[in-house]
Design an enzyme around this catalytic site. Sequence first.
Site, PDB file in Angstrom:
ATOM      1  N   LEU A 273       0.838  -1.126  -0.107  1.00 40.55           N
ATOM      2  CA  LEU A 273       0.048  -0.237   0.040  1.00 40.55           C
ATOM      3  C   LEU A 273       0.944   1.213  -0.041  1.00 40.55           C
ATOM      4  CD1 LEU A 273      -2.962   1.154   0.328  1.00 40.55           C
ATOM      5  CD2 LEU A 273      -2.407   1.162   2.717  1.00 40.55           C
ATOM      6  N   HIS A 274       0.591   2.242  -0.928  1.00 38.16           N
ATOM      7  CA  HIS A 274       1.254   3.508  -0.805  1.00 38.16           C
ATOM      8  C   HIS A 274       0.241   4.426  -1.675  1.00 38.16           C
ATOM      9  CE1 HIS A 274       2.169   1.605  -4.700  1.00 38.16           C
ATOM     10  NE2 HIS A 274       2.353   2.790  -5.208  1.00 38.16           N
TER      11      HIS A 274
END
Length: 168
Positions: A120-121
């Site tokens: 996740l980013h």
Amino acid sequence: MRHNLFVPNKLPYAKGKNRPDVACILCAIVEKDDKVERLEVHRTELFTISLNLYPYSPGHLLIFPNRHIIDVRDLSSEEILHLHNLQCLSFEVLTQAYQPRGFNVGYNMGESSGASIPHLHLHVVPRYPRELGFMDIIGGARIIIEDPNATQEKLAEIFQEMSVQPIS
């Protein structure tokens, strides 16, 4: 007329040709692994903020959790609040450094969304008036006018200064 967002030097990376031999690039950044290019500008106990190695504009940031997760729904309530504060801090830092006129902010979750990193980013992309230049149109390539190392140094310094002050 169809318009595409294109980062020409990312193609080999997207095809897996020049990816470092690590299980997760963002985890490797968190672990300070020398196999990956680290463009980190700020770190907290829960998150790291790094420049995007393949930016759409100067100052393009990635904010990602230090723990490996792939879905925003896996963030704890504490992480959600922390992430929001880092997002606001990033807006302030980028505004001080570059005076953008807007921001694109978002996640690419899942392979079909265009996500090229299974960690996740959050993308924070500063936007500027009249971003397309002569060489963008004639040459079919995007020219980033600032060396990423200079960007890293500049933003890391501002993050350091601003992170000790409350965000207003």
